[in-house]
Design an enzyme around this catalytic site. Sequence first.
Site, PDB file in Angstrom:
ATOM      1  N   SER A 167       7.282  -1.682  15.813  1.00 19.06           N
ATOM      2  CA  SER A 167       6.927  -2.393  14.585  1.00 19.06           C
ATOM      3  C   SER A 167       7.905  -2.025  13.477  1.00 19.06           C
ATOM      4  CB  SER A 167       5.494  -2.068  14.141  1.00 19.06           C
ATOM      5  OG  SER A 167       5.378  -0.702  13.798  1.00 19.06           O
ATOM      6  N   LEU A 192      -0.294   9.941  17.923  1.00 20.21           N
ATOM      7  CA  LEU A 192       0.130  11.044  17.065  1.00 20.21           C
ATOM      8  C   LEU A 192      -1.039  11.769  16.401  1.00 20.21           C
ATOM      9  CD1 LEU A 192       3.249   9.313  15.534  1.00 20.21           C
ATOM     10  CD2 LEU A 192       3.288  11.478  16.808  1.00 20.21           C
ATOM     11  N   SER A 248      11.420   9.037   3.529  1.00 18.75           N
ATOM     12  CA  SER A 248      11.311   7.877   2.660  1.00 18.75           C
ATOM     13  C   SER A 248      11.572   8.317   1.234  1.00 18.75           C
ATOM     14  CB  SER A 248       9.910   7.278   2.773  1.00 18.75           C
ATOM     15  OG  SER A 248       9.624   6.414   1.709  1.00 18.75           O
ATOM     16  N   TYR A 250      -8.253  13.733  -3.670  1.00 15.63           N
ATOM     17  CA  TYR A 250      -7.387  12.952  -2.784  1.00 15.63           C
ATOM     18  C   TYR A 250      -6.851  11.714  -3.489  1.00 15.63           C
ATOM     19  CZ  TYR A 250      -5.750  10.159   1.172  1.00 15.63           C
ATOM     20  OH  TYR A 250      -4.986   9.403   2.022  1.00 15.63           O
TER      21      TYR A 250
END
Length: 219
Positions: free
Chosen positions: A40, A85, A160, A179
């Site tokens: 992807s 993962l 990134s 969070y």
Amino acid sequence: MTLTRQSPLGTRFGHYTRVADIIDSTNLSGKTAVLTGGYSGLGIEITHALVTGGAHVVVPARRPDIARTTLAEFGDAVSVSYADLADIDSLRQFAEQFIASGRPLEMMINNAATMACPLNRIGRWDSQFAINRLGHFALTNYLFPALASAGASRVVSVSSSGHHFSPMRWEDVPFESGYDKWLAYGQSKTARTPCSPSTSTLWGVLMESARSRYIRGRS
């Protein structure tokens, strides 16, 4: 382990270099690459580049049926095996099967990532840190015997520009409070760039990181 401060490579390539310009002068025949997230987004472009250069690409996939359908155009140059993962047992099994095949591993590209998702925990960790950093760390370690057996191999972790969103939050790495999905993403990408200020060579394995921004696909 040898640590060398990062310096410009001095190549003729730049921000607008097309993949074909690089691959045309690169022969990867007979080499094997493990590429996470190879079915992807950016991963498909990496798969295409590696196959064009002559490499065989092994794609660990949480959704192997979808991965095989997406990558069918590459034929036998790409193989897909199950691995998640977020599931360390599946990563261990994937690595054991690869090592049992006896193939050396010349390239490993840690590309897959989850981005800015709602809080979901894998063990004590938020899922972005668990998948983007810890899962890849575990898989790389499990595959290290195959990397070392190649004689000269390379591990590239795709980071990134999003790493600017947050440094490592050493006082609360798992976001037990407060969070924020973008801060969590940024921290996970910061954690994935341990080799950014240096390159490390360990038993013939070169470990590097690559920071992506906007990348043009095939057109």
